[in-house]
Scaffold this motif. Structure first.
Motif, short mmCIF file in Angstrom:
data_model
loop_
_atom_site.label_atom_id
_atom_site.label_comp_id
_atom_site.label_asym_id
_atom_site.label_seq_id
_atom_site.Cartn_x
_atom_site.Cartn_y
_atom_site.Cartn_z
N LEU A 1 5.43 59.71 47.86
CA LEU A 1 5.51 60.96 48.62
C LEU A 1 4.82 62.09 47.86
O LEU A 1 4.04 62.86 48.44
CB LEU A 1 6.96 61.31 48.89
CG LEU A 1 7.22 62.69 49.52
CD1 LEU A 1 6.54 62.79 50.88
CD2 LEU A 1 8.71 62.97 49.63
N LEU A 2 5.10 62.19 46.56
CA LEU A 2 4.45 63.23 45.76
C LEU A 2 2.94 63.06 45.76
O LEU A 2 2.20 64.05 45.88
CB LEU A 2 4.98 63.20 44.33
CG LEU A 2 4.34 64.20 43.36
CD1 LEU A 2 4.59 65.63 43.82
CD2 LEU A 2 4.86 63.99 41.95
N VAL B 1 10.84 63.63 39.37
CA VAL B 1 10.31 62.79 40.45
C VAL B 1 10.87 61.39 40.31
O VAL B 1 10.44 60.64 39.42
CB VAL B 1 8.76 62.75 40.43
CG1 VAL B 1 8.24 61.97 41.64
CG2 VAL B 1 8.19 64.16 40.44
N THR C 1 7.34 65.19 56.34
CA THR C 1 7.21 66.11 55.20
C THR C 1 5.74 66.43 54.92
O THR C 1 5.38 67.59 54.69
CB THR C 1 7.87 65.48 53.96
OG1 THR C 1 9.24 65.20 54.24
CG2 THR C 1 7.77 66.44 52.78
N GLU D 1 12.25 56.09 56.45
CA GLU D 1 11.66 56.72 55.27
C GLU D 1 10.21 57.12 55.53
O GLU D 1 9.78 58.22 55.14
CB GLU D 1 11.73 55.77 54.07
CG GLU D 1 13.13 55.58 53.52
CD GLU D 1 13.15 54.65 52.33
OE1 GLU D 1 12.08 54.05 52.03
OE2 GLU D 1 14.22 54.50 51.69
N ASP E 1 11.20 56.28 43.55
CA ASP E 1 11.00 56.02 44.97
C ASP E 1 10.31 57.17 45.69
O ASP E 1 9.99 57.06 46.88
CB ASP E 1 12.35 55.73 45.65
CG ASP E 1 13.34 56.88 45.48
OD1 ASP E 1 13.10 57.74 44.61
OD2 ASP E 1 14.34 56.91 46.21
N LYS E 2 10.08 58.30 45.00
CA LYS E 2 9.39 59.44 45.62
C LYS E 2 8.01 59.68 45.03
O LYS E 2 7.38 60.70 45.33
CB LYS E 2 10.24 60.70 45.48
CG LYS E 2 11.50 60.68 46.33
CD LYS E 2 12.18 62.03 46.33
CE LYS E 2 13.39 62.03 47.27
NZ LYS E 2 14.05 63.36 47.30
N ARG E 3 7.55 58.76 44.19
CA ARG E 3 6.22 58.92 43.61
C ARG E 3 5.13 58.90 44.69
O ARG E 3 4.17 59.68 44.64
CB ARG E 3 5.96 57.82 42.58
CG ARG E 3 6.77 57.95 41.32
CD ARG E 3 6.29 59.13 40.48
NE ARG E 3 7.08 59.32 39.28
CZ ARG E 3 6.79 58.75 38.12
NH1 ARG E 3 5.74 57.95 38.03
NH2 ARG E 3 7.54 58.97 37.06
N LEU F 1 11.49 70.49 47.94
CA LEU F 1 11.59 69.05 48.23
C LEU F 1 12.18 68.26 47.06
O LEU F 1 12.92 67.29 47.27
CB LEU F 1 10.21 68.50 48.58
CG LEU F 1 9.63 68.97 49.92
CD1 LEU F 1 8.19 68.52 50.06
CD2 LEU F 1 10.45 68.43 51.08
N PHE F 2 11.86 68.66 45.83
CA PHE F 2 12.31 67.89 44.66
C PHE F 2 13.47 68.54 43.93
O PHE F 2 13.87 68.07 42.86
CB PHE F 2 11.14 67.67 43.71
CG PHE F 2 10.09 66.76 44.27
CD1 PHE F 2 10.23 65.38 44.19
CD2 PHE F 2 8.98 67.27 44.92
CE1 PHE F 2 9.27 64.54 44.73
CE2 PHE F 2 8.01 66.44 45.47
CZ PHE F 2 8.16 65.07 45.38
N ARG G 1 8.78 60.77 55.44
CA ARG G 1 7.67 61.12 54.56
C ARG G 1 6.51 61.71 55.35
O ARG G 1 5.92 62.72 54.94
CB ARG G 1 7.21 59.88 53.79
CG ARG G 1 6.09 60.19 52.79
CD ARG G 1 5.75 59.02 51.90
NE ARG G 1 5.16 57.93 52.66
CZ ARG G 1 5.75 56.77 52.90
NH1 ARG G 1 6.97 56.55 52.44
NH2 ARG G 1 5.14 55.82 53.57
#
Length: 433
Positions: free
Chosen positions: A237-238, A230, A120, A113, A233-235, A148-149, A117
């Motif tokens: 990354l954002l 969002v 990305t 992951e 688990d992608k907070r 991505l989202f 990340r």
């Protein structure tokens, strides 16, 4: 889910295989080696499914071993203390093995992951670096975030009235509640909108793009199915992506300001050169016109009124040019301090030890010309041309008289000058005592 179901099926097959193998080898080598056959199913379950499935497989393996390989056979009852120890050890080994394998699996998953990340983030940063301006950065940012989202993305600026700067797809229109959420994010620097505690009625979710000093913009995200765009688990990354966008916008803004400063500096330099050229080229000619007008007024039979008009207009032009030169970017507006001497170019005054010294116009013009080129040697012809005009550039006596008067009024010891230094056969220069 498919991978997990496949993992369960594989572990059941492995347990069955271990049982069949145990039934074949137990008559020859005994039941003790059979216990080791139940460790591989636990490892497979831990690697493919995680900790809790692996623990369940550990329990199933222990019970299977108990059922088939401890007396009385075909029951879960254990009569022999040695068999009790064997089953307990098997269970403990299976549990420890499952935990270790599951831990390794979790670490591998987190490493994957993090690598994804980082890839990305690096990809977005690389694309943003190739952008030439803020608009290009905004277009690339919303396009990548939408991809991505898996939804729509917009970038907005303006606190009081947010406006869309870039959109991931055409035809996006924000409702009043969405604009209110965007304004709240731009004002407070906190997320708002769908799926966030603030402004529940909005269809979009907005996140701030902020630098260390201010909120630069707001990113809006939305999905067609209405699900919060969002996931939890992608907070992180954002947040990393928004930091990259903020850095790119800040870089573009600083580059734009640097270009504007360079343009202003170049414009001021050109103005300074132009105004200096006016002072050096036009003023001598005006002085020549003024000298010619004075000569006409003294001459017999000339038109005195016309000569007076020419002299008056020449004086007006001379004052205008002096004002332009004084307002040029390179001109000295602050008083110039030279030892005990203070020259105020703006007010055209000279003070010696704090007391004002009265100078004639020619004396002040000579001193001002020397002060503007502090430390440089100005030739006799340069000073005469600048002060008296080209027609008098060979009359060195005029200059000597003016310099002698300046030394009498400004020097502490006129016989040993410290301010206006003579360069024999060349000219004069002004130095600090």
């Amino acid at each position: 889910m498919t991978r997990r179901v496949g993992g369960y099926a594989a572990t059941l097959l492995l347990i069955a295989g271990a049982t069949l193998a145990g039934l074949m080898i137990a008559p020859r080598w005994g039941n003790e080696p059979v216990a080791l056959l139940y460790i591989p199913p636990v490892l497979v379950a831990a690697i493919t499914c995680g900790l809790w499935p692996a623990l369940a497989v550990a329990v199933a393996s222990t019970l299977t071993y108990n059922f088939y390989f401890t007396e009385p056979y075909g029951t879960f009852i254990i009569n022999s203390p040695a068999d009790v120890v064997t089953v307990a050890v098997l269970f403990l080994v299976a549990v420890v093995t499952s935990r270790l394998a599951a831990s390794l699996r979790e670490q591998s998953r987190r490493a994957d992951e993090n690598a994804a990340r980082n890839a990305t983030i690096a990809g977005l940063a690389r694309r943003l670096l190739s952008c030439a301006g803020e608009q290009d950065i905004a277009d690339v940012a919303v396009r990548e975030l939408a991809r991505l989202f898996g939804g729509h993305a917009v970038l907005l600026t303006g606190r009081e009235v947010p406006r869309i700067v870039a959109a991931g797809s055409a035809g996006i229109v924000l409702s009043p509640s969405d604009l209110a959420a965007a304004a709240l994010t731009l004002e407070s620097g906190e997320a708002s909108g769908r799926g966030v505690d603030r402004v529940h009625l909005a269809d979009w979710q907005f996140h701030p793009v902020a630098s260390d000093h201010a909120v630069l913009a707001a990113i809006g995200l939305a999905r067609e199915d209405g699900v919060p765009p969002v996931p939890e688990d992608k907070r992180q990354l954002l947040g990393n992506l928004l930091d990259q966008i903020a850095l790119a916008l800040e870089r573009a803004r600083l580059e734009g300001e640097a270009r504007e400063v360079a343009a202003l500096r170049e414009r001021d330099r050109l103005r300074s050169v132009l105004l200096t050229s006016i002072g050096e080229d036009v003023k001598p000619r005006l002085n020549a016109i003024a000298a010619a007008a004075r000569a006409l007024r003294r001459a017999e039979g000339g038109d005195k009124g016309l000569a007076a008009t020419v002299a008056a207009e020449t004086a007006h032009l001379d004052r205008y040019i002096d004002g332009l030169v004084d307002l040029s970017p390179g001109a000295t507006q602050e008083p110039l301090s030279i030892g005990f001497l203070l020259i105020d170019f703006h007010r055209r005054t000279v003070r010696r030890d704090g007391e004002e010294v009265h100078l004639t116009p020619k004396e002040y013009a000579v001193l001002a010309e020397l002060a503007k080129h502090m430390g440089r040697v100005l030739t006799h012809r340069h000073l005469l041309r600048s002060v008296w005009g080209p027609a008098q550039q060979d009359n060195i006596d005029y200059l000597r008289v003016a310099v002698r008067a300046l030394r009498q009024k400004l020097e502490r010891d006129p016989a040993r000058p410290e301010l206006i230094i003579n360069e024999p056969a060349v000219g004069y220069r002004l130095v600090a005592p």
